[in-house]
Design an enzyme around this catalytic site. Structure first.
Site, PDB file in Angstrom:
ATOM      1  CE1 TYR A 178     -12.928   5.994 -37.742  1.00 30.17           C
ATOM      2  CE2 TYR A 178     -10.823   5.094 -37.041  1.00 30.17           C
ATOM      3  CZ  TYR A 178     -11.977   4.979 -37.782  1.00 30.17           C
ATOM      4  OH  TYR A 178     -12.204   3.859 -38.555  1.00 30.17           O
ATOM      5  CE  LYS A 192     -14.648   3.111 -36.191  1.00 32.89           C
ATOM      6  NZ  LYS A 192     -15.896   2.523 -36.727  1.00 32.89           N
TER       7      LYS A 192
HETATM    8  N1  LIG Z   1     -11.503   2.289 -44.672  1.00 34.41           N
HETATM    9  C1  LIG Z   1     -10.714   1.951 -43.659  1.00 34.41           C
HETATM   10  O1  LIG Z   1      -9.470   1.963 -43.773  1.00 34.41           O
HETATM   11  C2  LIG Z   1     -11.301   1.504 -42.331  1.00 34.41           C
HETATM   12  C3  LIG Z   1     -10.427   0.935 -41.384  1.00 34.41           C
HETATM   13  C4  LIG Z   1     -10.934   0.524 -40.156  1.00 34.41           C
HETATM   14  C5  LIG Z   1     -12.288   0.659 -39.877  1.00 34.41           C
HETATM   15  N2  LIG Z   1     -13.115   1.224 -40.812  1.00 34.41           N
HETATM   16  C6  LIG Z   1     -14.521   1.370 -40.454  1.00 34.41           C
HETATM   17  O2  LIG Z   1     -15.321   0.654 -41.375  1.00 34.41           O
HETATM   18  C7  LIG Z   1     -16.597   1.299 -41.499  1.00 34.41           C
HETATM   19  C8  LIG Z   1     -16.874   1.566 -42.976  1.00 34.41           C
HETATM   20  O3  LIG Z   1     -15.827   2.339 -43.492  1.00 34.41           O
HETATM   21  P1  LIG Z   1     -15.641   2.649 -45.058  1.00 34.41           P
HETATM   22  O4  LIG Z   1     -14.183   2.752 -45.285  1.00 34.41           O
HETATM   23  O5  LIG Z   1     -16.459   1.728 -45.884  1.00 34.41           O
HETATM   24  O6  LIG Z   1     -16.227   4.141 -45.073  1.00 34.41           O
HETATM   25  P2  LIG Z   1     -16.989   4.960 -46.213  1.00 34.41           P
HETATM   26  O7  LIG Z   1     -16.869   6.388 -45.818  1.00 34.41           O
HETATM   27  O8  LIG Z   1     -16.493   4.549 -47.549  1.00 34.41           O
HETATM   28  O9  LIG Z   1     -18.505   4.466 -46.039  1.00 34.41           O
HETATM   29  C9  LIG Z   1     -19.220   4.746 -44.859  1.00 34.41           C
HETATM   30  C10 LIG Z   1     -20.702   4.703 -45.152  1.00 34.41           C
HETATM   31  O10 LIG Z   1     -21.367   5.066 -43.933  1.00 34.41           O
HETATM   32  C11 LIG Z   1     -22.339   6.042 -44.235  1.00 34.41           C
HETATM   33  N3  LIG Z   1     -22.552   6.895 -43.054  1.00 34.41           N
HETATM   34  C12 LIG Z   1     -21.654   7.743 -42.503  1.00 34.41           C
HETATM   35  N4  LIG Z   1     -22.205   8.402 -41.487  1.00 34.41           N
HETATM   36  C13 LIG Z   1     -23.483   7.968 -41.384  1.00 34.41           C
HETATM   37  C14 LIG Z   1     -24.563   8.276 -40.527  1.00 34.41           C
HETATM   38  N5  LIG Z   1     -24.450   9.203 -39.563  1.00 34.41           N
HETATM   39  N6  LIG Z   1     -25.724   7.626 -40.686  1.00 34.41           N
HETATM   40  C15 LIG Z   1     -25.864   6.705 -41.670  1.00 34.41           C
HETATM   41  N7  LIG Z   1     -24.891   6.377 -42.522  1.00 34.41           N
HETATM   42  C16 LIG Z   1     -23.710   7.002 -42.382  1.00 34.41           C
HETATM   43  C17 LIG Z   1     -21.781   6.824 -45.409  1.00 34.41           C
HETATM   44  O11 LIG Z   1     -22.795   7.512 -46.119  1.00 34.41           O
HETATM   45  C18 LIG Z   1     -21.122   5.729 -46.214  1.00 34.41           C
HETATM   46  O12 LIG Z   1     -22.003   5.138 -47.147  1.00 34.41           O
HETATM   47  C19 LIG Z   1     -16.510   2.571 -40.650  1.00 34.41           C
HETATM   48  O13 LIG Z   1     -17.089   2.339 -39.393  1.00 34.41           O
HETATM   49  C20 LIG Z   1     -15.013   2.788 -40.501  1.00 34.41           C
HETATM   50  O14 LIG Z   1     -14.689   3.517 -39.340  1.00 34.41           O
HETATM   51  C21 LIG Z   1     -12.657   1.631 -42.034  1.00 34.41           C
END
Ligand SMILES: NC(=O)c1ccc[n+]([C@@H]2O[C@H](COP(=O)([O-])OP(=O)(O)OC[C@H]3O[C@@H](n4cnc5c(N)ncnc54)[C@H](O)[C@@H]3O)[C@@H](O)[C@H]2O)c1
Length: 267
Positions: A157, A161
């Site tokens: 991961y 990133k």
């Molecule tokens: N939640 C956190 O703490 C956090 C922190 C830093 C960064 N992020 C980043 O923010 C972004 C969103 O995270 P989130 O927490 O909303 O995650 P989440 O898992 O709640 O939502 C992610 C969405 O992406 C979709 N997805 C996943 N793989 C996919 C693919 N191969 N093709 C199409 N769609 C796909 C999923 O179906 C889901 O709807 C991500 O890139 C994550 O790495 C999240």
């Protein structure tokens, strides 16, 4: 979105010429909130997710995998056919993997790279071609504080990133001169289904995060979406290109040791 004489036409004035934002991973979590915020700012939406997207009935909604080039090209084609323009691309879809480096199977490593890094590259390529053709547009990549520093047990991961930030900087310098700005938002820990899943695996608890964040809380999806809206805006962020905007409550700024951090907060 702010409308000025030299920015895009006001969405309110002419709905058919309103700017268009494409957002990946929009079915839930941060992506869903980005869609709500950009819609409220007047953008017409094009949404992509591997899950069905139940909200936003007026949007172009496409189901697919960001790592599958045919799905990506089909999405870009659907957006072009429906709207004939693209103003903003938000690469938000991503997956987590919590696994000690010495135990991480190669296929799981590759899967994280495919979704978190190759997927955004394919999306940037497909939509970037359309943006370059009109010499305008903004791409916002959702990276992470894990793209700026190491976090144990997250090698795939974190590397994905870090790579996404490298892609952001490279496209910013390659495409900036042709009118396309490319930036990244680096969220800290956000309350979403991704966090629920990680905590469900027993990886950490709320207090581990809250005690480390100077502002003393998790981010909300709205905190992240507002930063995206800013970077997307051709008037407010007109000269902002190639940056990593941490939205982390001070996580990256804090070099304090734990007792000092907590003492500073509670004195
Ligand atoms: N939640 C956190 O703490 C956090 C922190 C830093 C960064 N992020 C980043 O923010 C972004 C969103 O995270 P989130 O927490 O909303 O995650 P989440 O898992 O709640 O939502 C992610 C969405 O992406 C979709 N997805 C996943 N793989 C996919 C693919 N191969 N093709 C199409 N769609 C796909 C999923 O179906 C889901 O709807 C991500 O890139 C994550 O790495 C999240």
């Amino acid at each position: 979105m702010t409308s000025t004489a030299d920015s895009d036409p006001s969405p309110a004035a002419s709905p058919d010429s309103a700017p268009v934002a494409a957002i990946t991973g929009a079915a839930q979590g941060i992506g869903e909130r980005i869609a709500e915020v950009l819609a409220a700012e007047g953008y017409r939406l094009a949404l992509f997710d591997r899950q069905e997207i139940t909200a936003f009935p007026d949007a172009v909604r496409v189901r697919g995998d960001v790592a599958n080039q045919s799905d990506v090209l089909a999405f870009a084609g659907a957006v072009n056919e429906a709207y004939g323009r693209i103003d903003v691309l938000v690469n938000n879809a991503g997956i987590a993997l919590i696994s000690p480096a010495d135990e991480t199977p190669a296929d799981m490593w590759r899967q994280v790279m495919e979704v978190n890094l190759t997927g955004p590259f394919l999306m940037c390529q497909a939509f970037g071609r359309q943006m370059l053709a009109t010499n305008s547009g903004a791409i916002v990549n959702i990276a992470s504080v894990a793209g700026l520093s190491g976090v144990a047990d997250r090698s795939a991961y974190n590397v994905s990133k870090h790579g996404l930030i490298g892609l952001t900087r490279t496209l910013a310098v390659e495409w900036g001169g042709r009118g396309v700005r490319v930036n990244a938002v680096c969220p800290g820990w956000v309350k979403t289904p991704m966090d629920d899943a990680s905590q469900g695996e027993g990886a950490y608890v709320d207090g581990d995060i809250i005690d480390h964040v100077p502002l003393g809380r998790f981010a909300t999806p709205d905190d992240i979406a507002q930063a995206v809206a800013y970077l997307a805006d051709p008037a407010k962020a007109a000269f902002v290109n190639g940056i990593t905007l941490s939205v982390d409550g001070g996580w990256m700024a804090d070099g304090s040791w734990q007792s000092l951090r907590l003492d500073a907060r509670h004195r």
